[in-house]
Design a protein around this motif. Structure first.
Motif, PDB file in Angstrom:
ATOM      1  N   VAL A  14      10.443   5.482 -12.603  1.00  0.00           N
ATOM      2  CA  VAL A  14       9.480   6.580 -12.534  1.00  0.00           C
ATOM      3  C   VAL A  14       8.489   6.242 -11.434  1.00  0.00           C
ATOM      4  O   VAL A  14       7.967   5.132 -11.377  1.00  0.00           O
ATOM      5  CB  VAL A  14       8.761   6.764 -13.879  1.00  0.00           C
ATOM      6  CG1 VAL A  14       7.782   7.920 -13.811  1.00  0.00           C
ATOM      7  CG2 VAL A  14       9.786   7.009 -14.986  1.00  0.00           C
ATOM      8  N   ASP A  15       8.228   7.220 -10.566  1.00  0.00           N
ATOM      9  CA  ASP A  15       7.446   6.947  -9.363  1.00  0.00           C
ATOM     10  C   ASP A  15       5.945   6.898  -9.659  1.00  0.00           C
ATOM     11  O   ASP A  15       5.171   7.717  -9.178  1.00  0.00           O
ATOM     12  CB  ASP A  15       7.747   8.015  -8.310  1.00  0.00           C
ATOM     13  CG  ASP A  15       7.203   7.621  -6.946  1.00  0.00           C
ATOM     14  OD1 ASP A  15       7.289   6.436  -6.610  1.00  0.00           O
ATOM     15  OD2 ASP A  15       6.686   8.506  -6.241  1.00  0.00           O
ATOM     16  N   THR A  16       5.549   5.926 -10.475  1.00  0.00           N
ATOM     17  CA  THR A  16       4.141   5.723 -10.786  1.00  0.00           C
ATOM     18  C   THR A  16       3.937   4.290 -11.226  1.00  0.00           C
ATOM     19  O   THR A  16       4.742   3.753 -12.003  1.00  0.00           O
ATOM     20  CB  THR A  16       3.665   6.694 -11.889  1.00  0.00           C
ATOM     21  OG1 THR A  16       2.367   6.309 -12.336  1.00  0.00           O
ATOM     22  CG2 THR A  16       4.613   6.696 -13.066  1.00  0.00           C
ATOM     23  N   MET A  25       9.570   0.044  -6.250  1.00  0.00           N
ATOM     24  CA  MET A  25       9.386   1.450  -6.614  1.00  0.00           C
ATOM     25  C   MET A  25      10.714   2.145  -6.338  1.00  0.00           C
ATOM     26  O   MET A  25      10.978   2.620  -5.246  1.00  0.00           O
ATOM     27  CB  MET A  25       8.256   2.069  -5.794  1.00  0.00           C
ATOM     28  CG  MET A  25       6.921   1.331  -5.886  1.00  0.00           C
ATOM     29  SD  MET A  25       6.199   1.395  -7.538  1.00  0.00           S
ATOM     30  CE  MET A  25       5.789   3.134  -7.645  1.00  0.00           C
ATOM     31  N   GLY A  26      11.573   2.196  -7.326  1.00  0.00           N
ATOM     32  CA  GLY A  26      12.957   2.600  -7.116  1.00  0.00           C
ATOM     33  C   GLY A  26      13.187   4.076  -6.944  1.00  0.00           C
ATOM     34  O   GLY A  26      14.230   4.480  -6.445  1.00  0.00           O
ATOM     35  N   ALA A  27      12.229   4.924  -7.367  1.00  0.00           N
ATOM     36  CA  ALA A  27      12.472   6.362  -7.288  1.00  0.00           C
ATOM     37  C   ALA A  27      12.675   6.825  -5.857  1.00  0.00           C
ATOM     38  O   ALA A  27      13.515   7.659  -5.581  1.00  0.00           O
ATOM     39  CB  ALA A  27      11.305   7.130  -7.928  1.00  0.00           C
ATOM     40  N   LYS A  66       0.819  -1.213   0.000  1.00  0.00           N
ATOM     41  CA  LYS A  66       0.000   0.000   0.000  1.00  0.00           C
ATOM     42  C   LYS A  66       0.848   1.256   0.000  1.00  0.00           C
ATOM     43  O   LYS A  66       0.891   1.992  -0.976  1.00  0.00           O
ATOM     44  CB  LYS A  66      -0.946   0.014   1.224  1.00  0.00           C
ATOM     45  CG  LYS A  66      -1.846   1.257   1.259  1.00  0.00           C
ATOM     46  CD  LYS A  66      -2.712   1.283   2.508  1.00  0.00           C
ATOM     47  CE  LYS A  66      -1.909   1.606   3.761  1.00  0.00           C
ATOM     48  NZ  LYS A  66      -1.425   3.023   3.759  1.00  0.00           N
ATOM     49  N   THR A  67       1.536   1.507   1.117  1.00  0.00           N
ATOM     50  CA  THR A  67       2.238   2.770   1.295  1.00  0.00           C
ATOM     51  C   THR A  67       3.411   2.879   0.340  1.00  0.00           C
ATOM     52  O   THR A  67       4.297   2.035   0.319  1.00  0.00           O
ATOM     53  CB  THR A  67       2.735   2.904   2.743  1.00  0.00           C
ATOM     54  OG1 THR A  67       1.619   2.771   3.615  1.00  0.00           O
ATOM     55  CG2 THR A  67       3.399   4.252   2.955  1.00  0.00           C
ATOM     56  N   GLY A  68       3.428   3.941  -0.455  1.00  0.00           N
ATOM     57  CA  GLY A  68       4.510   4.165  -1.386  1.00  0.00           C
ATOM     58  C   GLY A  68       4.351   3.414  -2.692  1.00  0.00           C
ATOM     59  O   GLY A  68       5.129   3.606  -3.620  1.00  0.00           O
TER      60      GLY A  68
END
Length: 635
Positions: free
Chosen positions: A540-542, A522-524, A311-313
């Motif tokens: 990319v943070d998506t 989520m590497g960003a 969930k988070t992030g």
């Protein structure tokens, strides 16, 4: 180091094969056929020795690959004096193995070591002084000093009045937690407040963070690697090849026909087409911000049917944001936000920094506050443009206004209130929460369209928070309050029904990422541990890039299969022609080279796969967290 040496050896073998083939052709042109044959044979032998060593290694691991056909063709060609044919096969095989190594390493970048986030030393109180000591000398009962920004080195209890810790990497809780004296604090948490003292309760090797590291290692060891795509057809193709070669020799009594069959049967369409198509897919995926750590994860990504999301992030942004401004005395929302953000510039608290970020996003001019006084963990008071402003928790603000805080609205689970007072009056309350990522619903719908049949949520957060955030998403399962090992168990349970993809960003997700068939980090803004354990990193943070990655993976795999089927079909036709005497070994080798070129050109079509994704540079994240610090960008 072993992989590095193997790649260097394969590169050297390719150089030897190409040099020998060209050198022999030059000598043949100059009329020195005897020397040309010696050169061709000499350049073939190292490739043949390396090939036999590879075959023995495969046998030792219980595998049978198409390398046997290449070994038979080279050996037979050398034995019956067909040096040029053997040299051509050697170039084809050496080139294929080199391309395979290239495919595995093309999109792989140097990842942070799993322990890169963990501290190497700690500051310990001893005899009225402070000393920096290695983690392995810390014993239960030692008193440690934890500065702002430090990662807690061991599990312990808070020995100061309070501590503010960012535990999102461990529990999935996006908002910092305030721990009172005597409260337990987990190693791996980050101190986002003032300096405090910690009494160690466990050795470093027995603490929470170390346990997560062990889970990652165990999960990685338990995940069996995928076999090469080519080997899936190895036994059948090998049987057909040997049978046809022996039949041609038996009925014609001409061993050269058997050599010609073996040369054409050399499985370069399998050896070459697969890595070329997959490495093209890797490059294409990287173009869309999807970093895939090799050809095997790309192939796995094409077969995924179950998706498990943190969930988070991941499903949410992972940073507190203002979702509502409840104004009470008629001051416009933007003015309230401007005054609160201006004062909060004096605080490093993550919530304060989120308020400042929200004001800057609205392009509000923020003056420098004066007489600012912060009560850590409570709030800030000071002057902004001649107004007395107080920003903080409801009780903190109510206490300064000398009134009870009993009229605040009901909150949705997972939200927090920040009260704002201006000139002695309660002006507003800011409602803050960790909202669902923009477009998350449409992204999950697209993933289902891509063939994902089950989508589950696995979070360490509370059930009521998870239910509120995911309402209306149509998930197939919701699992809340999970520890890292419970996430691993969920992944293993789902793997029984098919390949599983796990997506997460925190340290607590790392074991599950390693245990899944395909781990996506989520590497960003994610932790180094999750990036190390994952097979895929979203730069990319998506999460909408998941759909792009799956589309590219499936299209690349389909192109690889098309190349294999076409190449093997043409090879079988060539084998039949050679068996009936229409092709010599050299002609067969040249024909096989033509087939190789055709399948490689077809495989390169994977470079032009176009997933339906809008590239939005504004969504890319530099790695700055809401508390003003720079988190490790493991990608």
């Amino acid at each position: 180091m072993g992989i590095f040496n193997r790649d260097r050896i394969r590169g050297a073998l390719l150089v030897i094969a190409v040099t020998g083939l060209i050198g022999g052709l030059v000598l043949q042109f100059l009329g020195r056929s005897d020397l040309a044959g010696m050169v061709w044979t000499t350049c073939v032998l190292p490739i043949l020795v390396a090939l036999l060593a590879e075959i023995v290694r495969d046998f030792w691991h219980g595998e049978v690959g198409l390398d046997i056909v290449a070994a038979l063709s080279m050996s037979a060609a050398v034995a019956f004096g067909e040096g040029l044919a053997a040299a051509v096969v050697a170039v084809m095989y050496a080139g294929g193995t080199f391309l395979e190594s290239f495919a595995e390493g093309r999109a792989r970048r140097e990842m942070h070591d799993l322990l890169s986030r963990a501290p190497r030393t700690a500051t310990r109180h001893r005899d009225g002084k402070l000393e920096d000591v290695p983690l392995d000398v810390i014993a239960p009962g030692d008193k440690l000093l934890v500065r702002q920004g430090d990662v807690l080195p061991v599990d312990g209890t808070v020995a100061s009045a309070f501590a503010f810790l960012d535990t999102s990497a461990l529990t999935g809780e996006s908002l910092p937690v305030r721990l009172a004296i005597g409260s337990e604090a987990m190693s791996g948490s980050t101190n986002v407040g003032d300096v405090f003292d910690l009494i160690a309760t466990r050795l470093a090797k027995e603490s929470t963070y170390a346990g997560i590291v062990r889970l990652v290692e165990e999960a990685q060891q338990s995940k069996a690697p995928m076999s090469r795509l080519a080997d899936r057809w190895s036994l059948g193709f090998l049987a057909v090849t040997v049978a046809l070669a022996l039949a041609a020799w038996w009925f014609t009594q001409d061993p050269i026909r058997a050599v010609a069959v073996l040369v054409i049967a050399t499985p370069c369409p399998l050896i070459l087409a697969v890595p070329v198509a997959l490495v093209a897919g890797l490059s294409r995926a990287a173009h869309y911000g999807v970093l895939i750590k090799g050809a095997k994860p790309l192939e796995t990504m094409a077969r995924i049917r179950t998706l498990i999301l943190d969930k988070t992030g991941t499903l949410t942004d992972g940073r507190p944001q203002i979702v509502a401004i409840n104004s009470y005395i008629g001051i416009p929302d933007d003015e309230i936000l401007r005054l609160a953000a201006a004062l909060d510039q004096a605080s490093k608290h993550p919530v304060a920094q989120a308020i400042v970020a929200a004001a800057k996003a609205r392009e509000l001019a923020l003056p420098v506050p004066s007489e600012a006084v912060e009560i850590p963990g409570e709030g800030v008071r000071g002057s902004v443009d001649g107004h007395k402003v107080i920003v903080g928790g409801d009780n903190f603000v109510a206490g300064h206004l000398r009134r009870h805080s009993d009229d605040h609205p009901a909150l949705a689970s997972g939200s927090v209130l920040v009260a704002v007072a201006v000139d002695g009056r309660l002006a507003a309350r800011l409602v803050m929460a960790d909202p669902l990522r923009e477009g998350a619903g449409s992204t999950l719908g697209e993933l289902r369209h891509q063939g994902i049949s089950r989508i589950l949520l696995a979070t360490g957060d509370r059930m009521e928070v998870a239910e509120r955030v995911t309402e209306g998403l149509g998930l197939d399962g919701l699992h809340a309050g999970l520890s890292p090992d419970q996430k691993v168990m969920l992944v293993l349970a789902e793997r029984k029904s098919g390949p599983v993809m796990m997506v997460g960003d925190g340290i607590n997700d790392a074991p599950a990422l390693a245990a899944a068939d395909l781990g996506v980090a989520m590497g960003a803004r994610g932790a180094a541990a999750s990036a190390e354990a994952a097979d895929v990193i979203l730069l990319v943070d998506t999460i909408d890039r998941l759909g792009a990655g799956i589309h590219i993976a499936r299209r690349s795999r389909r192109i690889a299969l098309e190349s294999v089927v076409a190449g093997i079909g043409l090879s079988i036709l060539g084998m039949l022609a050679a068996a009936f005497g229409y092709l010599t070994p050299v002609q067969g080798a040249v024909l096989q080279e033509a087939i190789d070129v055709a399948v490689i050109l077809n495989a390169l079509r994977a470079l032009h796969v176009r997933p339906h994704v809008e590239k939005n540079p504004e969504k890319q994240i530099t790695g700055a967290s809401c508390d003003g610090t720079i988190r490790e960008n493991a990608a």
